[in-house]
Design an enzyme around this catalytic site. Structure first.
Site, PDB file in Angstrom:
ATOM      1  N   LYS A  37      -9.740  67.881  10.704  1.00 12.51           N
ATOM      2  CA  LYS A  37     -10.950  67.154  11.115  1.00 12.51           C
ATOM      3  C   LYS A  37     -11.495  67.694  12.430  1.00 12.51           C
ATOM      4  O   LYS A  37     -12.432  67.147  12.989  1.00 12.51           O
ATOM      5  CB  LYS A  37     -10.630  65.666  11.283  1.00 12.51           C
ATOM      6  CG  LYS A  37     -10.092  64.999  10.041  1.00 12.51           C
ATOM      7  CD  LYS A  37      -9.710  63.556  10.348  1.00 12.51           C
ATOM      8  CE  LYS A  37      -8.926  62.923   9.218  1.00 12.51           C
ATOM      9  NZ  LYS A  37      -8.231  61.705   9.662  1.00 12.51           N
ATOM     10  N   ARG A  59      12.608  80.443   8.007  1.00  8.90           N
ATOM     11  CA  ARG A  59      13.825  80.351   8.831  1.00  8.90           C
ATOM     12  C   ARG A  59      13.643  79.546  10.104  1.00  8.90           C
ATOM     13  O   ARG A  59      14.476  78.725  10.445  1.00  8.90           O
ATOM     14  CB  ARG A  59      14.278  81.762   9.213  1.00  8.90           C
ATOM     15  CG  ARG A  59      15.153  82.434   8.202  1.00  8.90           C
ATOM     16  CD  ARG A  59      15.105  83.934   8.376  1.00  8.90           C
ATOM     17  NE  ARG A  59      13.775  84.414   8.036  1.00  8.90           N
ATOM     18  CZ  ARG A  59      13.406  84.664   6.793  1.00  8.90           C
ATOM     19  NH1 ARG A  59      14.247  84.553   5.803  1.00  8.90           N
ATOM     20  NH2 ARG A  59      12.179  85.054   6.521  1.00  8.90           N
ATOM     21  N   THR A  60      12.575  79.811  10.830  1.00  7.39           N
ATOM     22  CA  THR A  60      12.460  79.192  12.145  1.00  7.39           C
ATOM     23  C   THR A  60      12.381  77.665  12.024  1.00  7.39           C
ATOM     24  O   THR A  60      13.100  76.934  12.690  1.00  7.39           O
ATOM     25  CB  THR A  60      11.227  79.742  12.900  1.00  7.39           C
ATOM     26  OG1 THR A  60      11.308  81.157  12.893  1.00  7.39           O
ATOM     27  CG2 THR A  60      11.201  79.253  14.324  1.00  7.39           C
TER      28      THR A  60
END
Lengths: 151, 308
Positions: free
Chosen positions: B86, B57-58
């Site tokens: 990395k 949702r966010t």
């Protein structure tokens, strides 16, 4: 006079009434142990009426400001500071816990970003008695015992 | 309060006026969007969504909000495909991404990550969840939903249910509710009670608080029941978990004891705290909360970009 066991200084700062065993930590926090700094004297386990045993730190040729000395308030709240000029005490003050603590205390929350990224840990003092601080980053609070173990 | 370039990191940084202003702006944008279909306030602006942790949702509602404002979106939904693999620091990631965008939305597993990002970045940073600390945009959309339905937040009796000890949503929601004249019912098993320091803080701010572990005994009092997920991993003992879990299921039988006007909210995802049979009733408000995510995030993006 216990102080006379280490030589008196002509110009500089004497931090007295440091709880016994915390003298070295005080030196570290104030960064007084650099090679090119002035003469530094540490007296440890000195008998004291007020504390039983205490440490004393003397710094030749350097006047510490109240703000600088307040950094040690967390580990040495009992400390008193004397500014010495020509062998005489010209100023005297007690340390006080500052409103913000930057760089000397580590956050006790292992998941706090300040323990993983390059940044100076920062805390807001929300209560001095009993001591309680809030981390600027993770917003978690720490109380006295946790604070002392993270210094 | 100057909104342009402001960071949205923690509910602690907000005053009641700030919150009310965001909710009003969201209301205005919701109406405008309904009238015009599409808005162009953020045309030419780019949002970067940096999601180091999963979210449905966010992330989608922030992206939807930016598109609805006429802007565009870049970003990633998992750190796995980025230079973080990395070993790149968050600091460097933020310094890089701000060269490509006008506003950053960040979700990160470390508490305080958004605060750090905001210090590093020249452009505004919006916190979309930092570990177990804060999720301020969820709180704002919760308040927006309550205000839309009841007209006002003042005077309401609100129950917070479930994991009140670890749940970041209930912590920031209760902090925000303390700005209003509300009565709070904190309903949780003994071992997941709201931390004492938060309860004290709320009381100091004048909030009337009732703490209980018995949902049935207070359900009839409430105007809003805000349920949260109880996480199995918090319990040392499976049997304890099952006992607790069973006593906090919101279903139609329980709701018979509730006021006609009671609304049930949940930040979602839910597991089994709310029975699906509740979805079709007049009590269910949780999908309405999902809807509110877009106008509230439109308001925050537009305000921090300085384009409204």
């Amino acid at each position: 006079m216990a102080e006379l066991k280490v030589s008196a200084i002509k110009e500089g700062t004497v931090i007295d009434h440091i709880p016994a065993g915390k003298g070295l930590k005080v030196i570290q926090i104030l960064r007084l142990d650099r090679v090119n700094g002035g003469i530094l004297l540490l007296a440890a386990n000195v008998p004291s009426q007020k504390l039983g045993r205490k440490d004393i730190v003397k710094i030749e040729g350097k006047y510490l400001s109240e703000e600088e000395v307040n950094k040690i308030a967390l580990i040495a709240p009992t400390a008193t500071v004397n500014i010495i000029r020509d062998y005489a005490v010209t100023e005297k003050f007690n340390v006080e816990i500052p409103g913000e603590i930057v760089g000397i205390l580590k956050c006790g929350n292992p998941n706090c970003v300040s323990n993983h990224e390059y940044t100076a840990p920062k805390f807001y003092v929300i209560s001095k008695e009993p001591l309680k601080v809030r981390c600027h980053y993770c917003e978690r609070t720490m109380e006295e015992e946790e604070i002392l173990s993270n210094l | 309060m100057e909104w342009k370039n402001r960071d949205v990191i923690s509910i602690r940084d907000f005053s009641r006026e700030d919150i009310d202003f965001v909710l009003e702006t969201a209301g205005r944008l919701e109406r405008e969007l309904a009238e015009k279909g599409a808005l162009r306030y953020a045309e030419g602006k780019i949002l970067a969504t940096l999601f180091f942790e999963p979210s449905t949702r966010t992330r989608l509602s922030f992206e939807s909000a930016m598109h609805r404002l006429g802007g565009s979106v870049i970003g990633f939904a998992s750190a796995a495909s980025t230079s973080v693999r990395k070993g790149e620091s968050l600091r460097d990631t933020i310094k890089t991404v701000e060269q490509y965008s006008d506003v950053i939305v960040l979700r990160h597993p470390k508490e305080g990550a958004a605060r750090l990002a905001a210090e590093v970045a020249e452009i505004p940073v919006i916190n979309a969840g930092d570990g177990s600390n804060q999720h301020p945009t969820q709180t704002l959309l919760d308040l927006y939903t309550i205000k839309r339905v009841f007209g006002s937040i003042d005077g309401l009796k609100i129950g917070l249910l479930g994991d009140l000890k670890y749940g970041r949503t209930v912590h920031s929601l209760s902090e925000a509710l303390a700005f209003y004249d509300v009565e709070l019912y904190l309903i949780s098993p003994e071992m997941l009670k709201m931390p004492k320091h938060i309860v004290e803080e709320l009381r100091e701010k004048g909030v009337r608080i009732h703490e209980t572990s018995n949902l049935e005994s207070v359900i009839g009092e409430l105007d809003v029941l805000y349920a949260t997920r109880i996480q199995r991993e918090r319990f040392p003992d499976e049997q304890e978990y099952l006992k607790v879990k069973g006593s906090y299921v919101v279903d139609c039988r329980l709701l018979e004891k509730a006021k006609e006007t009671l609304k049930v909210m949940h930040p979602l995802p839910r597991v089994d705290e709310i029975h699906p049979e509740v979805d079709g009733t007049k009590h269910a408000l949780y999908f309405r909360q999902v809807f509110s995510g877009v106008p509230v995030r439109m308001a925050l993006l537009g305000l921090t970009l300085g384009v409204l």
